[in-house]
Design a protein around this motif. Structure first.
Motif, short mmCIF file in Angstrom:
data_model
loop_
_atom_site.label_atom_id
_atom_site.label_comp_id
_atom_site.label_asym_id
_atom_site.label_seq_id
_atom_site.Cartn_x
_atom_site.Cartn_y
_atom_site.Cartn_z
N GLU A 132 -19.15 -2.07 0.26
CA GLU A 132 -18.24 -2.59 1.28
C GLU A 132 -18.99 -2.94 2.57
O GLU A 132 -19.91 -2.22 2.98
CB GLU A 132 -17.16 -1.54 1.63
CG GLU A 132 -16.10 -1.39 0.58
CD GLU A 132 -14.96 -0.48 1.03
OE1 GLU A 132 -14.00 -0.36 0.27
OE2 GLU A 132 -15.04 0.10 2.13
N PHE A 133 -18.54 -4.01 3.20
CA PHE A 133 -18.98 -4.38 4.54
C PHE A 133 -17.80 -4.08 5.46
O PHE A 133 -16.74 -4.69 5.33
CB PHE A 133 -19.39 -5.85 4.58
CG PHE A 133 -20.50 -6.16 3.62
CD1 PHE A 133 -21.82 -5.99 3.98
CD2 PHE A 133 -20.21 -6.62 2.33
CE1 PHE A 133 -22.84 -6.26 3.09
CE2 PHE A 133 -21.23 -6.89 1.43
CZ PHE A 133 -22.56 -6.72 1.81
N ARG A 134 -17.99 -3.14 6.39
CA ARG A 134 -16.86 -2.55 7.11
C ARG A 134 -16.85 -2.89 8.60
O ARG A 134 -17.87 -2.82 9.26
CB ARG A 134 -16.91 -1.03 6.97
CG ARG A 134 -16.79 -0.54 5.55
CD ARG A 134 -16.93 0.97 5.47
NE ARG A 134 -16.22 1.51 4.31
CZ ARG A 134 -15.97 2.79 4.13
NH1 ARG A 134 -16.41 3.68 5.00
NH2 ARG A 134 -15.31 3.19 3.06
N TYR A 135 -15.65 -3.23 9.09
CA TYR A 135 -15.41 -3.30 10.52
C TYR A 135 -14.17 -2.48 10.82
O TYR A 135 -13.16 -2.57 10.13
CB TYR A 135 -15.20 -4.74 11.00
CG TYR A 135 -14.77 -4.76 12.46
CD1 TYR A 135 -15.69 -4.52 13.47
CD2 TYR A 135 -13.44 -4.96 12.79
CE1 TYR A 135 -15.30 -4.50 14.80
CE2 TYR A 135 -13.04 -4.95 14.12
CZ TYR A 135 -13.97 -4.70 15.12
OH TYR A 135 -13.57 -4.66 16.43
N TYR A 149 -12.08 -4.06 5.65
CA TYR A 149 -13.18 -3.76 4.74
C TYR A 149 -13.20 -4.82 3.65
O TYR A 149 -12.22 -5.01 2.93
CB TYR A 149 -13.01 -2.39 4.09
CG TYR A 149 -13.14 -1.20 5.02
CD1 TYR A 149 -13.57 -1.35 6.33
CD2 TYR A 149 -12.84 0.08 4.58
CE1 TYR A 149 -13.69 -0.27 7.19
CE2 TYR A 149 -12.96 1.18 5.43
CZ TYR A 149 -13.38 0.99 6.73
OH TYR A 149 -13.50 2.07 7.57
N GLY A 150 -14.30 -5.53 3.53
CA GLY A 150 -14.46 -6.50 2.46
C GLY A 150 -15.66 -6.14 1.63
O GLY A 150 -16.60 -5.51 2.13
N GLY A 151 -15.65 -6.54 0.37
CA GLY A 151 -16.79 -6.13 -0.44
C GLY A 151 -16.90 -6.84 -1.76
O GLY A 151 -16.17 -7.79 -2.07
N PHE A 182 -19.65 -6.56 -18.55
CA PHE A 182 -19.84 -6.56 -17.10
C PHE A 182 -18.80 -7.47 -16.46
O PHE A 182 -18.68 -8.64 -16.82
CB PHE A 182 -21.25 -7.02 -16.74
CG PHE A 182 -22.32 -6.04 -17.11
CD1 PHE A 182 -22.63 -4.98 -16.27
CD2 PHE A 182 -23.02 -6.19 -18.30
CE1 PHE A 182 -23.61 -4.07 -16.61
CE2 PHE A 182 -24.01 -5.27 -18.66
CZ PHE A 182 -24.30 -4.21 -17.81
N GLN A 183 -18.06 -6.92 -15.51
CA GLN A 183 -17.06 -7.68 -14.78
C GLN A 183 -17.29 -7.45 -13.29
O GLN A 183 -17.57 -6.34 -12.85
CB GLN A 183 -15.65 -7.23 -15.20
CG GLN A 183 -15.38 -7.45 -16.69
CD GLN A 183 -14.03 -6.92 -17.13
OE1 GLN A 183 -13.15 -6.66 -16.32
NE2 GLN A 183 -13.87 -6.75 -18.44
N TYR A 184 -17.17 -8.51 -12.51
CA TYR A 184 -17.46 -8.40 -11.10
C TYR A 184 -16.54 -9.31 -10.30
O TYR A 184 -15.97 -10.28 -10.82
CB TYR A 184 -18.93 -8.73 -10.80
CG TYR A 184 -19.39 -10.07 -11.34
CD1 TYR A 184 -19.25 -11.23 -10.58
CD2 TYR A 184 -19.96 -10.18 -12.61
CE1 TYR A 184 -19.67 -12.46 -11.07
CE2 TYR A 184 -20.38 -11.40 -13.11
CZ TYR A 184 -20.23 -12.53 -12.33
OH TYR A 184 -20.65 -13.75 -12.83
N GLY A 185 -16.39 -8.97 -9.02
CA GLY A 185 -15.52 -9.77 -8.16
C GLY A 185 -15.60 -9.31 -6.72
O GLY A 185 -16.31 -8.38 -6.37
N THR A 186 -14.85 -9.99 -5.86
CA THR A 186 -14.79 -9.67 -4.44
C THR A 186 -13.44 -9.05 -4.11
O THR A 186 -12.45 -9.27 -4.82
CB THR A 186 -15.01 -10.91 -3.57
OG1 THR A 186 -13.96 -11.86 -3.85
CG2 THR A 186 -16.34 -11.55 -3.87
N TYR A 187 -13.40 -8.31 -3.01
CA TYR A 187 -12.14 -7.70 -2.61
C TYR A 187 -12.09 -7.53 -1.10
O TYR A 187 -13.11 -7.61 -0.40
CB TYR A 187 -11.94 -6.35 -3.30
CG TYR A 187 -12.93 -5.27 -2.91
CD1 TYR A 187 -12.66 -4.40 -1.85
CD2 TYR A 187 -14.13 -5.12 -3.59
CE1 TYR A 187 -13.57 -3.41 -1.50
CE2 TYR A 187 -15.04 -4.13 -3.24
CZ TYR A 187 -14.75 -3.27 -2.19
OH TYR A 187 -15.66 -2.30 -1.84
N ILE A 188 -10.88 -7.30 -0.60
CA ILE A 188 -10.67 -7.04 0.82
C ILE A 188 -9.58 -5.99 0.97
O ILE A 188 -8.64 -5.93 0.16
CB ILE A 188 -10.29 -8.34 1.58
CG1 ILE A 188 -10.28 -8.08 3.09
CG2 ILE A 188 -8.95 -8.90 1.10
CD1 ILE A 188 -10.17 -9.35 3.91
#
Length: 231
Positions: A132-135, A149-151, A182-188
């Motif tokens: 996560e990249f957090r503010y 939080y996005g990641g 393998f499964q991957y993705g973005t989230y917020i």
């Protein structure tokens, strides 16, 4: 008698001042170098994207995730941070794509609308590694704050099961190798204090080589729900 009263009052007053002088106010030590290390718990509504022609999701499809994130602040105020973690997720997809098996070969077909069936779904259980990249608007003396939080997260599929059931019986297929390991993705995740609105979008297909008689299956997932962060 008067002399006795004078001595009594004198020592009473001295005793009161003595108690006030010895009163110690406890000090609370505040950690200004705090981390937001957190357990997370999420509940989602799961949808399929890039659907096959004729595919529908008439019933509620649910998801559940749990894990831990390690917080690494990157600025002096500790309002910006990076947080890698480890977790598990369970996702269920109710839909009308029947997955059956004939002579160890998987067969995929959209269920005829005129056919009545009791249930049709596939489920997946994954080990996940999020980062996560957090503010946040946090301070060292308060755990109640706004966050964005996005990641990105990578999941490894450790178990899957498909169930089709109608009046003639039940067909169960487990550990289908046609699913992507393998499964991957973005989230917020956005919210205040412990409760946050959460959304995940899968960047690759849930299937790696599956197809019906007419087209390849390249569906990915989009999951929307609520995320809880617990210190």
């Amino acid at each position: 008698m008067r002399l006795f009263l004078k001595f009594f009052l004198l020592f009473s007053v001295v005793n009161v001042f003595s108690q006030n002088a010895n009163t110690v106010t406890p000090t609370v030590k505040v950690d200004s170098l705090y981390r937001e290390d957190q357990f997370y718990l999420g509940f989602t509504f799961n949808t399929l994207q890039n659907k096959l022609a004729g595919l529908t999701q008439d019933k509620f499809s649910s998801g559940f995730s749990i894990g831990f994130l390690r917080d690494f602040p990157v600025n002096k105020n500790r309002t910006v941070a990076i947080a890698p973690g480890l977790g598990f997720s369970y996702n269920k997809y109710n839909q009308n794509l029947a997955i059956t098996e004939i002579n160890q070969t998987k067969v995929y077909a959209i269920i005829d609308p005129n056919i009545s069936y009791n249930k049709n779904r596939f489920t997946q259980f994954l080990v996940e590694v999020p980062i996560e990249f957090r503010y946040r608007t946090s301070t060292y003396d308060s755990h109640k704050f706004w966050r964005i939080y996005g990641g990105f997260k990578m999941g490894y599929l450790i178990y899957n099961k498909s169930i089709y059931e109608d009046s003639l019986g039940k067909i169960v297929v487990t550990n289908n190798k046609d699913f992507n390991k393998f499964q991957y993705g973005t989230y917020i995740s956005v919210g205040y204090n412990s409760i946050n609105v959460y959304a995940y979008y899968g960047l690759n297909s849930l299937f790696q080589k599956a197809k019906t008689n007419t087209e390849s299956i390249d569906m990915n997932s989009m999951n929307i729900g609520i995320m809880f962060y617990i210190l």
